[in-house]
Structure formats: C-alpha cells, structure tokens
Design an enzyme around this catalytic site. Structure first.
Site, PDB file in Angstrom:
ATOM      1  N   GLY A  12       0.840  -1.209   0.000  1.00 41.17           N
ATOM      2  CA  GLY A  12       0.000   0.000   0.000  1.00 41.17           C
ATOM      3  C   GLY A  12       0.867   1.249   0.000  1.00 41.17           C
ATOM      4  O   GLY A  12       1.872   1.293   0.693  1.00 41.17           O
ATOM      5  N   GLU A 104       5.535  -5.043   5.840  1.00 38.72           N
ATOM      6  CA  GLU A 104       5.916  -6.433   6.166  1.00 38.72           C
ATOM      7  C   GLU A 104       5.925  -7.353   4.948  1.00 38.72           C
ATOM      8  O   GLU A 104       6.759  -8.248   4.865  1.00 38.72           O
ATOM      9  CB  GLU A 104       5.026  -7.019   7.264  1.00 38.72           C
ATOM     10  CG  GLU A 104       3.556  -6.778   7.085  1.00 38.72           C
ATOM     11  CD  GLU A 104       2.686  -7.971   7.444  1.00 38.72           C
ATOM     12  OE1 GLU A 104       1.475  -7.887   7.234  1.00 38.72           O
ATOM     13  OE2 GLU A 104       3.232  -9.008   7.883  1.00 38.72           O
ATOM     14  N   ASP A 129       0.217   1.990   8.691  1.00 35.31           N
ATOM     15  CA  ASP A 129      -0.302   1.225   9.829  1.00 35.31           C
ATOM     16  C   ASP A 129       0.652   1.241  11.035  1.00 35.31           C
ATOM     17  O   ASP A 129       0.244   0.889  12.138  1.00 35.31           O
ATOM     18  CB  ASP A 129      -0.539  -0.238   9.420  1.00 35.31           C
ATOM     19  CG  ASP A 129      -1.641  -0.372   8.387  1.00 35.31           C
ATOM     20  OD1 ASP A 129      -2.493   0.522   8.318  1.00 35.31           O
ATOM     21  OD2 ASP A 129      -1.645  -1.366   7.640  1.00 35.31           O
ATOM     22  N   ARG A 164     -25.852  13.466  18.077  1.00 34.56           N
ATOM     23  CA  ARG A 164     -25.752  12.075  17.610  1.00 34.56           C
ATOM     24  C   ARG A 164     -24.473  11.416  18.126  1.00 34.56           C
ATOM     25  O   ARG A 164     -23.535  12.097  18.538  1.00 34.56           O
ATOM     26  CB  ARG A 164     -25.654  12.064  16.076  1.00 34.56           C
ATOM     27  CG  ARG A 164     -26.956  12.325  15.383  1.00 34.56           C
ATOM     28  CD  ARG A 164     -26.703  12.485  13.896  1.00 34.56           C
ATOM     29  NE  ARG A 164     -27.947  12.594  13.161  1.00 34.56           N
ATOM     30  CZ  ARG A 164     -28.056  13.170  11.975  1.00 34.56           C
ATOM     31  NH1 ARG A 164     -27.007  13.706  11.390  1.00 34.56           N
ATOM     32  NH2 ARG A 164     -29.222  13.211  11.372  1.00 34.56           N
ATOM     33  N   MET A 171      -8.312   2.947   8.751  1.00 37.66           N
ATOM     34  CA  MET A 171      -7.594   1.755   8.289  1.00 37.66           C
ATOM     35  C   MET A 171      -6.811   1.108   9.435  1.00 37.66           C
ATOM     36  O   MET A 171      -6.620   1.717  10.481  1.00 37.66           O
ATOM     37  CB  MET A 171      -6.667   2.119   7.145  1.00 37.66           C
ATOM     38  CG  MET A 171      -7.400   2.222   5.829  1.00 37.66           C
ATOM     39  SD  MET A 171      -6.232   2.384   4.480  1.00 37.66           S
ATOM     40  CE  MET A 171      -7.329   2.211   3.095  1.00 37.66           C
ATOM     41  N   HIS A 274      -9.282   5.326   1.902  1.00 40.43           N
ATOM     42  CA  HIS A 274      -8.020   5.689   1.235  1.00 40.43           C
ATOM     43  C   HIS A 274      -7.703   7.175   1.290  1.00 40.43           C
ATOM     44  O   HIS A 274      -6.592   7.576   0.913  1.00 40.43           O
ATOM     45  CB  HIS A 274      -8.032   5.175  -0.207  1.00 40.43           C
ATOM     46  CG  HIS A 274      -7.987   3.687  -0.281  1.00 40.43           C
ATOM     47  ND1 HIS A 274      -9.106   2.902  -0.107  1.00 40.43           N
ATOM     48  CD2 HIS A 274      -6.951   2.834  -0.472  1.00 40.43           C
ATOM     49  CE1 HIS A 274      -8.757   1.617  -0.199  1.00 40.43           C
ATOM     50  NE2 HIS A 274      -7.460   1.556  -0.422  1.00 40.43           N
ATOM     51  N   GLN A 276      -7.047   8.663   3.810  1.00 37.49           N
ATOM     52  CA  GLN A 276      -5.938   8.657   4.767  1.00 37.49           C
ATOM     53  C   GLN A 276      -4.588   8.375   4.145  1.00 37.49           C
ATOM     54  O   GLN A 276      -3.558   8.615   4.754  1.00 37.49           O
ATOM     55  CB  GLN A 276      -6.153   7.486   5.719  1.00 37.49           C
ATOM     56  CG  GLN A 276      -6.958   7.778   6.904  1.00 37.49           C
ATOM     57  CD  GLN A 276      -6.832   6.609   7.837  1.00 37.49           C
ATOM     58  OE1 GLN A 276      -7.518   5.627   7.678  1.00 37.49           O
ATOM     59  NE2 GLN A 276      -5.937   6.724   8.775  1.00 37.49           N
ATOM     60  N   ARG A 277      -4.589   7.726   2.989  1.00 30.74           N
ATOM     61  CA  ARG A 277      -3.322   7.312   2.385  1.00 30.74           C
ATOM     62  C   ARG A 277      -2.791   8.359   1.405  1.00 30.74           C
ATOM     63  O   ARG A 277      -1.680   8.220   0.901  1.00 30.74           O
ATOM     64  CB  ARG A 277      -3.497   5.972   1.667  1.00 30.74           C
ATOM     65  CG  ARG A 277      -3.711   4.791   2.574  1.00 30.74           C
ATOM     66  CD  ARG A 277      -2.717   3.678   2.285  1.00 30.74           C
ATOM     67  NE  ARG A 277      -2.772   3.210   0.935  1.00 30.74           N
ATOM     68  CZ  ARG A 277      -3.320   2.063   0.554  1.00 30.74           C
ATOM     69  NH1 ARG A 277      -3.872   1.256   1.447  1.00 30.74           N
ATOM     70  NH2 ARG A 277      -3.310   1.706  -0.691  1.00 30.74           N
TER      71      ARG A 277
HETATM   72  O1  F6P Z   1      -1.175  -1.602   4.004  1.00 33.16           O
HETATM   73  C1  F6P Z   1      -1.846  -0.640   4.680  1.00 33.16           C
HETATM   74  C2  F6P Z   1      -3.318  -0.603   4.433  1.00 33.16           C
HETATM   75  O2  F6P Z   1      -3.577   0.744   4.345  1.00 33.16           O
HETATM   76  C3  F6P Z   1      -4.203  -1.274   5.482  1.00 33.16           C
HETATM   77  O3  F6P Z   1      -4.428  -0.516   6.620  1.00 33.16           O
HETATM   78  C4  F6P Z   1      -5.450  -1.532   4.681  1.00 33.16           C
HETATM   79  O4  F6P Z   1      -6.155  -2.612   5.226  1.00 33.16           O
HETATM   80  C5  F6P Z   1      -4.923  -1.879   3.337  1.00 33.16           C
HETATM   81  O5  F6P Z   1      -3.703  -1.202   3.219  1.00 33.16           O
HETATM   82  C6  F6P Z   1      -5.833  -1.506   2.189  1.00 33.16           C
HETATM   83  O6  F6P Z   1      -5.280  -1.978   1.023  1.00 33.16           O
HETATM   84  P1  F6P Z   1      -5.744  -1.635  -0.451  1.00 33.16           P
HETATM   85  O7  F6P Z   1      -5.239  -0.267  -0.783  1.00 33.16           O
HETATM   86  O8  F6P Z   1      -5.108  -2.681  -1.271  1.00 33.16           O
HETATM   87  O9  F6P Z   1      -7.238  -1.656  -0.449  1.00 33.16           O
END
Ligand code: F6P
Length: 343
Positions: A12, A104, A129, A164, A171, A274, A276-277
């Site tokens: 990821g 990992e 993560d 509420r 994630m 996503h 967050q990414r």
């Molecule tokens: O590898 C990190 C991560 O962001 C996890 O927290 C999450 O479960 C996974 O990747 C999501 O993966 P993908 O982008 O393949 O949906």
C-alpha cells in the site's frame, strides 16, 4: 561504468515514499551510484519495467503523496518463475544492490531473497499502519493519523449539532495504532482495535455515559475489529500475501447499528478509507522518509545487506530484515493501559 542501485516501492502506498526515494537518490549519487526505479513494486522488477531516477527527476517530489514509482501487492514468490525473472532483471540492469521500500510483505520478500540467495537488498520501512517491528515509527503513519484526526474534528461538529453518536472507521487491518492515536489525539469517547474483541456492552455503556454529559459521542474503530456477527460464513478474498481483502466488510456501519440498538441514540458512521493514504506528507513523514532513504543508500555503500533502515530513538540504524518481518508490531499492553485511562 557507474555502480547502480535499483529502487522499488511495494504494498500500500503512503505519504513519505517520495521523500524516501528522493533521499535515497540524492545520497546514492553523492556516494557515486546511479539509480534506476522499478515500476509498481516487485511486478516492475519481474517484468523489467524501469524508469529513470536522478537528482533532477526527484528534486521536487517531496511534497507529493503516493509514490512516483507506482506500487502493487505482487509477490514474486507467488508468480510462476517470478524470482528467476527478478534476478535476471537485476543482472541485465547491472545492479549492485536493490533498495526495497515497503511494509511487512515487501520486506518479507526482501528478507527471503536475502536468505535464499544472499541477494544484495536493503529495506526502507514504510506503512501508514505503523505495524512493522524493528523501527519505532514508520513514515506514512503521522500523515494518516493527522488526516484522521482532522476528519474526527469535522465529525465532532456535526455530531454536536445533531446530538448524535458518530463512528469513524479508519484503516488498520491487523494493528490498531491508527485507530488508537486518532481516538486519543482527537478526544473520542471510545475506541475499537483489532487486538481486542469488542466488548459491546462496555462500548454501549461508555458511549451512553459520554452522551449524557454533552449530548454527542464519538467512536473510532479500526477497519477489522473482531465482531462475532461480521465475516462469519463469508467467502473471503485473499491477496498475494494471504491477507483478507477487506472491501465491503463495513465495520463502521455494523458498529453504528449495534450502538443504535443498544443505546437508543441516533448513530451515524463515516469511513475515511483511502483518503488517509493520500495527500502531502507531514513534516515528520518528510523528515523520516528522507532520513531512512539516505540511510538505505549509505548501507548499500557499506555493503550492509539484508537489513532495513530502522528508527531507534533518534537514530537510524541497520536492523536485520528478519527482525522487521518476524512479528507484526501490534498495540502493546502499555499502550492499552494509556487507552484505558482515556476512554
Ligand atoms: O497496508 C496498509 C493498508 O492501508 C491497510 O491498513 C489496509 O487494510 C490496506 O492497506 C488496504 O489496502 P488496499 O489499498 O489494497 O485496499
């Protein structure tokens, strides 16, 4: 002919990868190496898909999220002839070493290659993560939690106005670092982590109590917490590394329904996913990414292979890949103690 280093990013993506690539390229050139990038993780080296990398190309990438090299979850050990092709590409490109940036899974492959062939590989730890052993923190984590804390602040405003409960799903498939840091830093009222089965009665009781005082409540949950009613009997898709693909598990939604049932309070949920990414890396991730990238190039020059550039205290040190991939770093008892004080 100049000595050459290959660089790839796998698994990821996360903010901080571009600063790490840049750091590695800058340091490598100072140390007398040329660099070449492989596209889309291990897939690129299996298929010999290269892209040029130098100071000029990487100069301005530090503020961009994602990875300029692209990524994938390809595992060469799971592809027919994958490892042989990878080694062929390495030879064809006259490489002296490979720098593999990943979590990992990616570093697991790097470790196996080193073990099987003494393959000259150096790892750079990354994952939003923060669940990699052998390093205090991984870049990507700080940015993703910063984004999640901002999301929680926005949910607080609307939860307050409508009186509420709102559940924020973040994630974190096997480790609850993102959820726990978001919940503590964002002043949530409850947190659900993959490391501990959710105690539904306790959750309802605490949320009710929090609501009684302020007429709203917030809960943060990891995407993969243990809930007996979720996942049973489902046919679960697995990726190349054997991880369950979580698409559609809807933990946030399920928790919101349970909470509404148990408390009688109107409950909504939001999934940050996503979002967050992506985005520009924070200062912390830019600096950590740069430092581990630079260290990886230095380890190549010192011929320290089979290691990754780990953060220990304030130092970047060579950590055997075996240590990094041996065991996932999940939320430990002392962090649970802190969480117990806060929720
Ligand atoms: O590898 C990190 C991560 O962001 C996890 O927290 C999450 O479960 C996974 O990747 C999501 O993966 P993908 O982008 O393949 O949906």
């Amino acid at each position: 002919m100049a000595k050459r280093i290959g660089i790839l990013t796998g698994g990821g993506d996360c903010p901080g990868l571009n600063p790490a690539i840049r750091g590695c390229v800058y340091a490598a050139e100072r140390l007398g190496y040329e660099c070449v990038g492989f596209e889309d993780g291990w897939k690129g080296i299996i298929e010999n898909k290269t892209t040029p990398l130098n100071r000029e190309i990487t100069r301005d990438i530090k503020m961009d999220g994602g990875t300029m090299l692209g990524t994938s979850r390809t595992n060469p050990y799971k592809r027919e002839g994958g490892v042989e092709k990878l080694r062929e590409t390495f030879q064809k490109n006259n490489l002296e070493a490979l720098v593999a940036m990943g979590g990992e899974d990616t570093l697991g492959v790097a470790h196996r290659l080193y073990k099987d062939f003494k393959f000259p590989v150096v790892g750079v730890p990354k994952t939003m993560d923060n669940d990699l052993s052998g390093t205090d923190y991984t870049f990507g984590f700080d940015t993703s939690v910063t984004v999640a804390v901002d999301a929680l602040a926005r949910l607080r405003d609307t939860a307050k106005s409508h009186h509420r409960i709102i559940v924020l799903e973040v994630m974190g498939r096997h480790a609850g670092w993102v959820a726990m840091f978001t919940a503590i830093a964002g002043a949530a009222d409850y947190v659900c982590l993959p490391e501990r089965t959710v105690d539904v009665e306790d959750m309802a009781k605490k949320l009710k109590a929090a609501y009684a005082g302020k007429r709203f409540a917030l809960l943060v949950t990891s995407e993969a917490v243990d809930l007996p009613s979720v996942g049973e009997g489902e046919k679960q898709a697995l990726d190349d590394f054997g991880h369950v693909v979580l698409k559609g598990r809807a933990i946030g939604e399920t928790l919101a329904k349970i909470i509404e049932d148990k408390t009688g309070l109107e409950t909504r949920h939001a999934v940050i996913g996503h979002i967050q990414r992506g985005g520009s890396p924070t200062l912390y991730d830019r600096m950590l990414g740069t430092r581990v990238g630079v260290a990886a190039a230095s380890f190549v020059a010192e011929k320290k292979f089979g290691v990754m550039a780990g953060l220990t205290g304030d130092k970047i040190v060579p950590v055997p890949l075996e240590t990094a991939v041996g065991q996932l770093k999940t939320v430990s008892p002392e962090w649970f103690k802190l969480a117990e004080m806060m929720f």
